[in-house]
Scaffold this active site. Structure first.
Site, mmCIF file in Angstrom:
data_model
loop_
_atom_site.group_PDB
_atom_site.id
_atom_site.type_symbol
_atom_site.label_atom_id
_atom_site.label_comp_id
_atom_site.label_asym_id
_atom_site.label_seq_id
_atom_site.Cartn_x
_atom_site.Cartn_y
_atom_site.Cartn_z
ATOM 1 N N LYS A 73 0.874 -1.291 0.064
ATOM 2 C CA LYS A 73 -0.017 -0.120 0.030
ATOM 3 C C LYS A 73 0.861 1.250 -0.032
ATOM 4 O O LYS A 73 1.879 1.564 0.857
ATOM 5 C CB LYS A 73 -1.020 -0.086 1.206
ATOM 6 C CG LYS A 73 -1.908 1.253 1.141
ATOM 7 C CD LYS A 73 -2.875 0.826 2.469
ATOM 8 C CE LYS A 73 -4.101 1.940 2.367
ATOM 9 N NZ LYS A 73 -4.860 1.655 3.546
ATOM 10 N N ASP B 40 -1.046 10.337 -6.886
ATOM 11 C CA ASP B 40 0.153 9.705 -7.019
ATOM 12 C C ASP B 40 0.317 8.154 -6.618
ATOM 13 O O ASP B 40 1.389 7.694 -6.922
ATOM 14 C CB ASP B 40 1.287 10.649 -6.311
ATOM 15 C CG ASP B 40 0.869 10.665 -4.846
ATOM 16 O OD1 ASP B 40 0.501 9.772 -4.303
ATOM 17 O OD2 ASP B 40 1.376 11.431 -4.138
ATOM 18 N N ARG C 284 0.606 -5.337 3.881
ATOM 19 C CA ARG C 284 -0.712 -5.649 4.456
ATOM 20 C C ARG C 284 -1.257 -7.111 4.083
ATOM 21 O O ARG C 284 -0.964 -7.333 3.034
ATOM 22 C CB ARG C 284 -1.953 -4.710 3.947
ATOM 23 C CG ARG C 284 -3.270 -5.079 4.676
ATOM 24 C CD ARG C 284 -4.157 -3.849 4.736
ATOM 25 N NE ARG C 284 -4.850 -3.672 3.458
ATOM 26 C CZ ARG C 284 -5.603 -2.657 3.080
ATOM 27 N NH1 ARG C 284 -5.759 -1.744 3.887
ATOM 28 N NH2 ARG C 284 -5.932 -2.509 1.767
ATOM 29 N N ARG D 35 -14.304 -6.929 -1.442
ATOM 30 C CA ARG D 35 -15.171 -5.907 -0.609
ATOM 31 C C ARG D 35 -16.614 -6.075 -1.136
ATOM 32 O O ARG D 35 -17.041 -6.462 -2.388
ATOM 33 C CB ARG D 35 -14.701 -4.499 -0.959
ATOM 34 C CG ARG D 35 -13.183 -4.357 -0.775
ATOM 35 C CD ARG D 35 -12.445 -3.298 -1.368
ATOM 36 N NE ARG D 35 -11.129 -3.499 -1.583
ATOM 37 C CZ ARG D 35 -10.535 -2.387 -0.585
ATOM 38 N NH1 ARG D 35 -10.925 -1.704 0.359
ATOM 39 N NH2 ARG D 35 -9.226 -2.663 -0.417
ATOM 40 N N ASP E 196 -16.952 0.340 -0.002
ATOM 41 C CA ASP E 196 -15.648 -0.108 -0.555
ATOM 42 C C ASP E 196 -14.788 -0.450 0.305
ATOM 43 O O ASP E 196 -13.616 -0.981 0.205
ATOM 44 C CB ASP E 196 -14.966 0.753 -1.803
ATOM 45 C CG ASP E 196 -14.822 2.167 -0.927
ATOM 46 O OD1 ASP E 196 -16.117 2.881 -0.638
ATOM 47 O OD2 ASP E 196 -13.880 2.666 -0.552
ATOM 48 N N ASN E 197 -15.165 -0.053 1.607
ATOM 49 C CA ASN E 197 -13.963 -0.318 2.850
ATOM 50 C C ASN E 197 -14.814 -1.578 3.671
ATOM 51 O O ASN E 197 -14.373 -1.481 4.863
ATOM 52 C CB ASN E 197 -13.968 0.815 3.913
ATOM 53 C CG ASN E 197 -13.308 2.009 3.061
ATOM 54 O OD1 ASN E 197 -12.498 1.732 2.218
ATOM 55 N ND2 ASN E 197 -13.446 3.108 3.337
#
Length: 458
Positions: A110, A122, A174, A181, A246-247
């Site tokens: 990540k 970015d 992670r 999800r 989405d989380n």
């Protein structure tokens, strides 16, 4: 090669519209902040020949691992109630999956650079959010709350430009049971891609819910895991902050630690996200929002049912069981915090205590740790509690002494931004033993130390 991982990435057997293969963007001067050797051992990863320099190269994305085919996943999601039809891993890359003693897991970088889903970002992360997620996920793991896990954090040697100006860049590694999800299902549903939905459902059932027999059973089992997860969050005063679809991991793990926090002073309407101006994801709203998110999950699966009208009726009936199931699970996890068995009387005692705590502006964690001292502050409640016959050993063993208090995290981040990682390592060590008294991490913040909002800011 200093590290070998037996990658066996089943997600790449799905059609290529599920992901984009993409390499990490190299960084100039990677250096290791921390590596989770305990987690590596639990995963069966042999790191005996891996130096800190090797780890920095690997987990910054500079050194490709044999057998790894990096890719970013696509998904959609409701963000603060508004639907975004395409999101995806904008700053994350999956190195792959491994079969481990903990089961099959994803290993993901990540902050490893832009992907096709970066939406003009970015693709990088600065050291603050990386350390926050590392601390938060390690705390959750120590508290036995399902979570993604942090394996490594690496400085990149490259600045990241944010509103505050240039900040030290970093990459987090992670580990998750998967990164599927609710929003992954929504992506295909939004495109009326029934074949994609069916492929995703089949894959999810095989990977996470092998006893599920179809969409209804999958919703039921995902709902149960979400209920158990969010009830546990609330039992320790945790506020996720951004419970967008989405989380929400369908595996039932805490994922995406952005503007999150463990409460200091208890109030049910506490919000920690700087962008949650209406309190959508306040502490007390986490149960109802989980219900809402599950409704979006069910909606995405309607197309897989042979009769739309019957599917809506069946799914609605199932979702209507959520409030009672959540209330029962909430009562189940809070009862031992008082040293009592779950019952209507115990639930009433818990709710009365929380109401008193809110009125008194009492610290959530510390109040539960000193229930035997509440005779002075809440004498009537104390008398009722003692009359209920609590088991002192149970409540003392259930309530954590150490939580990742936001002001302490911010102090560690401030020091790390200036190049001093000692406060981070000290806090990490304390969080790994949450039931051991530690005066340095038990004191609530002074007024000038309070952090009332946190930011995603990755």
């Amino acid at each position: 090669m200093s590290l070998t991982l037996p990658f066996d990435t089943t997600y790449l057997t799905l059609p290529d519209r599920f992901y984009s293969k993409h390499a990490a963007t190299p960084v100039s001067a990677p250096s290791l902040i921390v590596f989770n050797h305990d987690l590596a051992a639990e995963l069966g990863i042999d790191t005996s020949d891996m130096s800190d320099e090797d780890a920095a190269d690997i987990f910054s994305g500079n050194e490709a691992l044999a057998g790894s085919t990096p890719f970013a996943q696509v998904y959609a999601g409701h963000q603060f109630g508004g639907f975004s039809p395409q999101l995806g891993d904008g700053r994350a890359l999956h190195l792959g999956e491994i079969d481990s003693p903990l089961g099959r897991v994803d290993i993901q970088l990540k902050g490893s650079g832009p992907t096709p889903y970066s939406r003009n970002g970015d693709g990088r992360a600065w050291v603050g959010p990386v350390l926050r997620e590392y601390l938060m996920s390690c705390a959750m793991q120590a508290l036995d709350i399902p979570t993604t896990k942090a394996l490594a954090a690496v400085l990149t040697g490259d600045p990241v430009l944010r509103e505050q100006g240039p900040l030290p860049g970093a990459v987090l590694t992670r580990v998750a049971s998967s990164h599927i999800r609710v929003g992954t299902f929504q992506y295909f549903a939004a495109r009326s891609d029934v074949d994609g939905l069916r492929d995703l459902m089949t894959y999810t059932i095989q990977r996470h819910y092998p006893t599920a027999t179809g969409p209804t059973d999958l919703i039921k089992q995902v709902m149960q895991r979400q209920i158990e997860l969010v009830a546990k969050w609330m039992s320790v005063g945790f506020i996720h902050g951004v419970m967008n679809t989405d989380n929400v991991s369908v595996a039932g793990e805490t994922i995406d630690y952005g503007p999150c926090a463990f409460m200091d002073n208890y109030h049910p309407d506490t919000v920690f996200s700087s962008i949650d101006r209406r309190g959508r994801y306040a502490y007390s709203n986490q149960g109802p929002l989980t219900h809402w998110n599950l409704a979006q999950f069910a909606t995405s699966l309607v197309a897989l049912m042979p009769d739309t009208d019957l599917a809506i009726e069946e799914f609605t009936a199932l979702l209507n069981t959520f409030p009672d199931l959540f209330e029962a699970e909430w009562a189940k996890v809070f009862a031992p915090k008082l040293g009592l068995a779950p019952s209507d009387e115990t639930t009433a005692l818990v709710k009365e205590l929380l109401s008193l705590m809110s009125e008194a502006n009492a610290d959530f964690t510390n109040t539960f740790n000193v229930l035997d001292q509440t005779e002075k502050t809440f004498p009537d409640w104390y008398a009722k509690w003692r009359a209920a016959g609590p088991n002192d050993d149970v409540w003392k063993a259930t309530n954590p002494q150490v939580i990742p208090r936001t002001h302490k995290i911010e102090q560690a981040i401030t020091a790390a931004t200036a190049g001093d990682f000692a406060p981070f390592h000290t806090m990490l060590a304390a969080l790994k033993s949450p039931f051991t008294p530690n005066a340095d991490f038990a004191t609530p913040p002074e007024e000038d130390e309070k952090v009332r909002q946190t930011f995603c800011g990755t």
